[in-house]
Design an enzyme around this catalytic site. Structure first.
Site, PDB file in Angstrom:
ATOM      1  N   SER A 154     -51.641   2.728  -3.048  1.00 23.90           N
ATOM      2  CA  SER A 154     -51.417   2.960  -1.623  1.00 23.90           C
ATOM      3  C   SER A 154     -52.302   2.023  -0.798  1.00 23.90           C
ATOM      4  O   SER A 154     -52.279   0.806  -0.994  1.00 23.90           O
ATOM      5  CB  SER A 154     -51.679   4.437  -1.297  1.00 23.90           C
ATOM      6  OG  SER A 154     -51.305   4.762   0.006  1.00 23.90           O
ATOM      7  N   ARG A 224     -53.088  16.433   8.520  1.00 26.39           N
ATOM      8  CA  ARG A 224     -52.978  16.529   7.066  1.00 26.39           C
ATOM      9  C   ARG A 224     -51.642  17.133   6.632  1.00 26.39           C
ATOM     10  O   ARG A 224     -51.044  16.693   5.647  1.00 26.39           O
ATOM     11  CB  ARG A 224     -54.129  17.370   6.512  1.00 26.39           C
ATOM     12  CG  ARG A 224     -54.152  17.447   4.987  1.00 26.39           C
ATOM     13  CD  ARG A 224     -54.232  16.057   4.385  1.00 26.39           C
ATOM     14  NE  ARG A 224     -54.476  16.107   2.944  1.00 26.39           N
ATOM     15  CZ  ARG A 224     -54.554  15.048   2.165  1.00 26.39           C
ATOM     16  NH1 ARG A 224     -54.434  13.844   2.686  1.00 26.39           N
ATOM     17  NH2 ARG A 224     -54.779  15.161   0.879  1.00 26.39           N
ATOM     18  N   ASP A 319     -40.786   7.398  -4.126  1.00 27.44           N
ATOM     19  CA  ASP A 319     -41.753   7.131  -3.057  1.00 27.44           C
ATOM     20  C   ASP A 319     -41.010   6.585  -1.845  1.00 27.44           C
ATOM     21  O   ASP A 319     -40.684   5.402  -1.776  1.00 27.44           O
ATOM     22  CB  ASP A 319     -42.797   6.135  -3.558  1.00 27.44           C
ATOM     23  CG  ASP A 319     -43.908   5.867  -2.539  1.00 27.44           C
ATOM     24  OD1 ASP A 319     -43.813   6.373  -1.401  1.00 27.44           O
ATOM     25  OD2 ASP A 319     -44.865   5.151  -2.886  1.00 27.44           O
ATOM     26  N   HIS A 352     -44.801   9.615  -3.121  1.00 25.02           N
ATOM     27  CA  HIS A 352     -45.918   8.677  -3.010  1.00 25.02           C
ATOM     28  C   HIS A 352     -47.098   9.115  -3.871  1.00 25.02           C
ATOM     29  O   HIS A 352     -47.842   8.280  -4.397  1.00 25.02           O
ATOM     30  CB  HIS A 352     -46.340   8.555  -1.547  1.00 25.02           C
ATOM     31  CG  HIS A 352     -47.356   7.488  -1.303  1.00 25.02           C
ATOM     32  ND1 HIS A 352     -47.160   6.173  -1.659  1.00 25.02           N
ATOM     33  CD2 HIS A 352     -48.603   7.541  -0.749  1.00 25.02           C
ATOM     34  CE1 HIS A 352     -48.223   5.451  -1.323  1.00 25.02           C
ATOM     35  NE2 HIS A 352     -49.112   6.263  -0.780  1.00 25.02           N
ATOM     36  N   ASP A 353     -47.279  10.414  -4.041  1.00 28.06           N
ATOM     37  CA  ASP A 353     -48.388  10.920  -4.841  1.00 28.06           C
ATOM     38  C   ASP A 353     -48.255  10.603  -6.328  1.00 28.06           C
ATOM     39  O   ASP A 353     -49.177  10.892  -7.102  1.00 28.06           O
ATOM     40  CB  ASP A 353     -48.508  12.438  -4.671  1.00 28.06           C
ATOM     41  CG  ASP A 353     -49.395  12.820  -3.494  1.00 28.06           C
ATOM     42  OD1 ASP A 353     -49.977  11.915  -2.868  1.00 28.06           O
ATOM     43  OD2 ASP A 353     -49.500  14.024  -3.206  1.00 28.06           O
TER      44      ASP A 353
END
Length: 379
Positions: A154, A224, A319, A352-353
């Site tokens: 990232s 968040r 992602d 994405h994680d």
């Protein structure tokens, strides 16, 4: 193969730099600290060093634990350690907390020696270029002339790419994982909404909330929660939560009704307790500003002409924040410059994680690449 195990109990270190650092904005940090951790042993000719660049909410604590009873190890512990893909029996691995961070390195919540108060709103905006420049000074501090590899996912992958451009002779290999050559307008929009949630919190006080003894908790929670939605894929969220109800019966209220709501609130609350709002603003701004091609009229191939390193570029099919197409842009630009590039586009469900997950195929790709890196006259 080496035995798979943890790096064990680790401890952070602090490097102090008294030489002023001029930032890309023109602002000057008269002095600063960088907090870092190391794992493994630096070889005699200091050729086996690997730098790990962290993402938005990451820290220097990449692997191992501070105490045996710690519930969670470092954020990339599944990747780094004896016998793991980044094998600390071979490599000397360095994790560093970036400037502007909130885990020990000089940042908004540390004391400004000129005032005796926290930097707060006075702490300058930092960029990926600034982080790379400060990391190079850390390398000098450790006596490391060049890295066997710079690795990041990232925002960390963006730093790995920038390293190859700013210091082409100091990087042998760059591993750019789940990254992009710049942010899309949609990604910038997500960042702006998150920042506005923080800036408009009544307890933000223009960034000087430390003096008021408060934290813009509501803004951080929303930021968040928004970010977390973008880090997961729809399939991953569906598999984990679906439309599961929190209670046996519908309450017909605006309190938590679904498991997803409970999860997001938990993540938001936990983040607001541990992360600094001013740091969040600066990390997202660094993401926005990153664009090596901006000085080359958008020509990424021209921008990457300075690079000399070999590359591994990794993307994940689910992602949607940093899509596979963005990684292919990097690969094409590198190939246009006749560089050696390995590219893996991996099927993964985590969004994405995925770059943080212990996926066997993903880890096998990274392991295979790193096992072929040569240093000190041998693999």
């Amino acid at each position: 193969m080496s035995e798979l195990s943890s790096v064990g109990i680790v401890a952070p270190q602090t490097a102090h730099f008294s030489e002023p650092l001029t930032l890309k904005s023109g602002a000057v940090l008269p002095a600063y600290d960088l907090v870092f951790e190391t794992y493994g042993t630096l070889n005699a000719d200091k050729s086996n060093a690997v730098l790990i660049c962290h993402a938005l909410s990451g820290t220097h604590h990449v692997a191992g634990k501070y105490r045996e009873d710690d519930k969670y190890p470092g954020w990339w512990d599944n990747m780094i350690g004896p016998g793991k893909p980044l094998d600390t029996n071979r490599f000397f691995v360095i994790g560093v907390n970036n400037l502007g961070g909130c885990s020990g390195s000089t940042g908004p919540k540390t004391i400004n020696p000129a005032t005796g108060k926290p930097w707060g709103s006075a702490f300058p905006v930092v960029t990926v270029d600034d982080w790379v420049a400060s990391q190079a000074r850390l390398a000098d501090y450790l006596g490391i002339e060049s890295f066997a590899a710079i690795v990041g996912g990232s925002l960390g992958g963006m730093q790995a790419l920038q390293w190859a451009l700013t210091y082409p002779d100091r990087v042998k290999n760059a591993l750019v994982i789940a990254a992009a050559p710049n942010l899309t307008a949609q990604n910038m929009a997500f960042n702006e909404v998150a920042r506005q949630a923080i800036i408009t919190d009544p307890e933000f006080y223009g960034g000087d909330y430390y003096e008021h003894g408060v934290v813009p908790r509501r803004g951080l929670r929303i930021a968040r929660m928004l970010g977390h939605i973008t880090y997961l894929s729809d399939d991953a969220m569906g598999a984990k939560f679906g439309r599961k109800m929190k209670h046996d019966e519908i309450k017909y209220s605006f309190d938590v009704e679904f498991e997803m709501e409970s999860y997001l609130r938990y993540q938001g609350d936990k983040f607001a307790e541990t992360f600094d709002a001013n740091t969040y603003l600066r990390m997202t701004r660094a993401l926005d500003y990153f664009d090596p091609a901006v000085e080359f009229n958008g020509d990424l191939s021209a921008a990457l002409a300075k690079a000399k390193a070999d590359f591994l570029v990794v993307s994940f099919t689910s992602d949607w924040r940093f899509s596979t197409g963005r990684s292919r842009e990097i690969v094409k630009a590198l190939l246009d410059n006749e560089l050696t590039v390995s590219y893996a586009e991996l099927t993964a469900a985590h969004g994405h994680d995925a770059f943080l997950m212990p996926d066997p195929h993903y880890h096998a790709v990274v392991r295979a690449y790193l096992e072929n890196i040569e240093f000190g006259g041998a693999k």
